[in-house]
Scaffold this motif. Sequence first.
Motif, PDB file in Angstrom:
ATOM      1  N   LEU A 122       0.853  -1.144  -0.088  1.00 24.19           N
ATOM      2  CA  LEU A 122       0.111  -0.008  -0.111  1.00 24.19           C
ATOM      3  C   LEU A 122       0.866   1.258   0.074  1.00 24.19           C
ATOM      4  CD1 LEU A 122      -2.974  -1.115   2.627  1.00 24.19           C
ATOM      5  CD2 LEU A 122      -3.124  -0.874  -0.052  1.00 24.19           C
ATOM      6  N   ALA A 123       1.767   1.170   0.642  1.00 25.65           N
ATOM      7  CA  ALA A 123       2.778   2.517   0.851  1.00 25.65           C
ATOM      8  C   ALA A 123       3.538   2.715  -0.553  1.00 25.65           C
ATOM      9  CB  ALA A 123       3.820   2.136   1.964  1.00 25.65           C
ATOM     10  N   MET A 124       4.029   1.469  -1.141  1.00 24.54           N
ATOM     11  CA  MET A 124       4.427   1.847  -2.593  1.00 24.54           C
ATOM     12  C   MET A 124       3.532   2.219  -3.372  1.00 24.54           C
ATOM     13  SD  MET A 124       7.469  -1.155  -2.608  1.00 24.54           S
ATOM     14  CE  MET A 124       6.292  -2.656  -2.098  1.00 24.54           C
ATOM     15  N   ALA A 125       2.423   1.645  -3.538  1.00 24.64           N
ATOM     16  CA  ALA A 125       1.309   2.293  -4.428  1.00 24.64           C
ATOM     17  C   ALA A 125       0.907   3.418  -4.052  1.00 24.64           C
ATOM     18  CB  ALA A 125      -0.067   1.426  -4.270  1.00 24.64           C
ATOM     19  N   ASP A 126       0.895   3.945  -2.907  1.00 26.00           N
ATOM     20  CA  ASP A 126       0.829   5.594  -2.804  1.00 26.00           C
ATOM     21  C   ASP A 126       1.699   6.310  -3.111  1.00 26.00           C
ATOM     22  OD1 ASP A 126      -0.883   7.430  -1.157  1.00 26.00           O
ATOM     23  OD2 ASP A 126       0.515   7.407   0.404  1.00 26.00           O
ATOM     24  N   GLY A 127       2.856   5.835  -3.389  1.00 24.12           N
ATOM     25  CA  GLY A 127       3.984   6.678  -3.594  1.00 24.12           C
ATOM     26  C   GLY A 127       4.011   6.892  -5.089  1.00 24.12           C
ATOM     27  N   LEU A 128       3.535   5.587  -5.788  1.00 28.06           N
ATOM     28  CA  LEU A 128       3.492   5.498  -7.231  1.00 28.06           C
ATOM     29  C   LEU A 128       2.168   6.528  -7.910  1.00 28.06           C
ATOM     30  CD1 LEU A 128       3.944   1.732  -7.994  1.00 28.06           C
ATOM     31  CD2 LEU A 128       5.347   3.745  -8.753  1.00 28.06           C
ATOM     32  N   ILE A 129       1.072   6.550  -7.000  1.00 33.29           N
ATOM     33  CA  ILE A 129       0.122   7.466  -7.318  1.00 33.29           C
ATOM     34  C   ILE A 129       0.323   9.007  -7.133  1.00 33.29           C
ATOM     35  CG2 ILE A 129      -2.419   7.979  -6.575  1.00 33.29           C
ATOM     36  CD1 ILE A 129      -2.761   4.701  -6.231  1.00 33.29           C
ATOM     37  N   GLN A 130       0.833   9.192  -5.685  1.00 38.74           N
ATOM     38  CA  GLN A 130       0.886  10.428  -5.529  1.00 38.74           C
ATOM     39  C   GLN A 130       2.275  11.179  -6.606  1.00 38.74           C
ATOM     40  OE1 GLN A 130       1.347  11.954  -1.775  1.00 38.74           O
ATOM     41  NE2 GLN A 130       0.566  10.393  -0.543  1.00 38.74           N
ATOM     42  N   SER A 176      -6.776   8.698   2.387  1.00 38.75           N
ATOM     43  CA  SER A 176      -7.421   7.832   3.172  1.00 38.75           C
ATOM     44  C   SER A 176      -6.625   6.700   3.651  1.00 38.75           C
ATOM     45  CB  SER A 176      -8.385   6.893   2.410  1.00 38.75           C
ATOM     46  OG  SER A 176      -7.885   6.234   1.062  1.00 38.75           O
ATOM     47  N   LEU A 177      -5.245   6.932   3.383  1.00 35.91           N
ATOM     48  CA  LEU A 177      -3.979   6.121   3.891  1.00 35.91           C
ATOM     49  C   LEU A 177      -2.965   7.032   4.264  1.00 35.91           C
ATOM     50  CD1 LEU A 177      -3.781   3.217   1.252  1.00 35.91           C
ATOM     51  CD2 LEU A 177      -4.314   2.836   3.464  1.00 35.91           C
ATOM     52  N   TRP A 178      -2.465   6.984   5.544  1.00 36.20           N
ATOM     53  CA  TRP A 178      -1.674   7.996   5.884  1.00 36.20           C
ATOM     54  C   TRP A 178      -0.906   7.446   7.121  1.00 36.20           C
ATOM     55  CZ3 TRP A 178      -6.442   8.108   7.362  1.00 36.20           C
ATOM     56  CH2 TRP A 178      -7.015   8.561   8.528  1.00 36.20           C
ATOM     57  N   GLY A 179       0.220   8.152   7.658  1.00 35.48           N
ATOM     58  CA  GLY A 179       0.943   7.733   8.817  1.00 35.48           C
ATOM     59  C   GLY A 179       1.547   6.282   8.737  1.00 35.48           C
ATOM     60  N   PHE A 180       2.210   6.141   7.565  1.00 35.96           N
ATOM     61  CA  PHE A 180       2.968   4.660   7.205  1.00 35.96           C
ATOM     62  C   PHE A 180       4.295   4.827   8.280  1.00 35.96           C
ATOM     63  CE2 PHE A 180       0.507   4.836   3.278  1.00 35.96           C
ATOM     64  CZ  PHE A 180       0.123   3.693   3.194  1.00 35.96           C
ATOM     65  N   GLN A 181       4.378   3.666   9.044  1.00 36.13           N
ATOM     66  CA  GLN A 181       5.456   3.391   9.765  1.00 36.13           C
ATOM     67  C   GLN A 181       6.188   2.029   9.364  1.00 36.13           C
ATOM     68  OE1 GLN A 181       6.620   4.935  13.481  1.00 36.13           O
ATOM     69  NE2 GLN A 181       4.840   6.226  13.447  1.00 36.13           N
ATOM     70  N   PHE A 182       7.446   2.004   9.472  1.00 37.19           N
ATOM     71  CA  PHE A 182       7.801   0.482   8.864  1.00 37.19           C
ATOM     72  C   PHE A 182       9.131   0.245  10.315  1.00 37.19           C
ATOM     73  CE2 PHE A 182       6.870   3.032   5.423  1.00 37.19           C
ATOM     74  CZ  PHE A 182       6.145   2.191   4.740  1.00 37.19           C
ATOM     75  N   GLY A 183       9.294  -0.948  10.128  1.00 38.57           N
ATOM     76  CA  GLY A 183      10.385  -1.674  10.893  1.00 38.57           C
ATOM     77  C   GLY A 183      10.942  -2.839  10.398  1.00 38.57           C
ATOM     78  N   SER A 184      12.250  -2.879  10.650  1.00 40.72           N
ATOM     79  CA  SER A 184      13.017  -4.304   9.948  1.00 40.72           C
ATOM     80  C   SER A 184      13.984  -4.775  10.935  1.00 40.72           C
ATOM     81  CB  SER A 184      13.426  -4.411   8.529  1.00 40.72           C
ATOM     82  OG  SER A 184      14.352  -3.310   8.670  1.00 40.72           O
ATOM     83  N   ASP A 185      14.207  -5.916  11.424  1.00 33.84           N
ATOM     84  CA  ASP A 185      15.387  -6.305  11.979  1.00 33.84           C
ATOM     85  C   ASP A 185      15.781  -7.899  11.670  1.00 33.84           C
ATOM     86  OD1 ASP A 185      17.101  -7.314  14.083  1.00 33.84           O
ATOM     87  OD2 ASP A 185      15.800  -7.049  15.719  1.00 33.84           O
ATOM     88  N   GLY A 186      16.943  -7.683  10.930  1.00 38.49           N
ATOM     89  CA  GLY A 186      17.395  -8.980  10.317  1.00 38.49           C
ATOM     90  C   GLY A 186      17.851 -10.092  11.278  1.00 38.49           C
ATOM     91  N   SER A 187      18.129  -9.675  12.513  1.00 34.81           N
ATOM     92  CA  SER A 187      18.588 -10.705  13.467  1.00 34.81           C
ATOM     93  C   SER A 187      17.493 -11.731  13.817  1.00 34.81           C
ATOM     94  CB  SER A 187      18.904  -9.877  14.701  1.00 34.81           C
ATOM     95  OG  SER A 187      17.655  -9.567  15.510  1.00 34.81           O
TER      96      SER A 187
END
Length: 337
Positions: A122-130, A176-187
Amino acid sequence: MPYAQIGPIAVHLPERVETNAQLQAEHPEWDLQVIGEKTGIMQRHISADGETAADLAVKAAEKLFAEHDIDRESVDFIMLCTQTPDYPLPTTACLLQQRLGLSSTCGAIDYNLGCSGFVYGLAMADGLIQSGVARRILLITAETYSKYIDADDRSLRTIFGDAAAATLVQASDEKSLWGFQFGSDGSGADTLLVADGGARAPQDAHKPRHRKRWKSRLYMDGPSLINFTVGAVPKLIEEIVQRNDLTTDDIDLFLLHQATFKMLEQLRISMGVDEARLPIRLRDVGNTVSATVPILIDELRRDGTLSQGSTNVLVGFGVGWSWAGCLWKDTFERAGR
């Protein structure tokens, strides 16, 4: 400026249904009553021999086009989230472009992210559309984890089901979509793992965190995943609502990746949320990995639980480790409403 809107969703489940009663008859030594109480899963849909995630994706997309009268020529980007692609290469999304008869000017991309994949998409799609690159994006989440699971694996066979969900993400004047936040931890890579099939030599590949008890290609360390989730997800949700000048009391529904009942119940209790605001709907489909959130949205739309204009949180979490969340108002006008 256009914004991304979660439009119509179509779900396809394989024809074969595998119930807990069938598993109990096959494996009398398994205590399916206790397992069912912990997982909240009573049955799963399992892909046929030779049936891949791409095959499920095609059926979901064709259902989407037919049920919602969508002109496939209007789709200008296709995104496929799967951890069970047809091939290491070529990109499965390119194969879907041809199989679905989409325009040759349509962009196509695969991404391998698992349980957090829908929110990332959804975040990537939002970026493509915006950015003006696309206006109608076909976002497909499709998984056939059953291909990685041995028939005698009690821990995984009772949890994971196969499925595909096709979501039309389209341009809208309303945010209608906002406030995206992400996290990753390869451990945490060694807690949910398929270590073969890639370019890494077996002797150099990640090893399971603890003793591997089953023959499955897929390894899962459930307790470590629960600890990770209970630590990461409530904190993520708290940060999302605070950064957007809200509180958890302002959220109507918490729509979380449908992992297992036990995991979701622990999250609900730790967050202090009542049962009605954190729906658990995996009884008849199991954990379908990247497809759980769109399947959940589709079901809640159909039964009227999801109200238009309500403020909701979407969260995916799991393999990687990776996690992602956002705020969402369902602005899509449903037929007959």
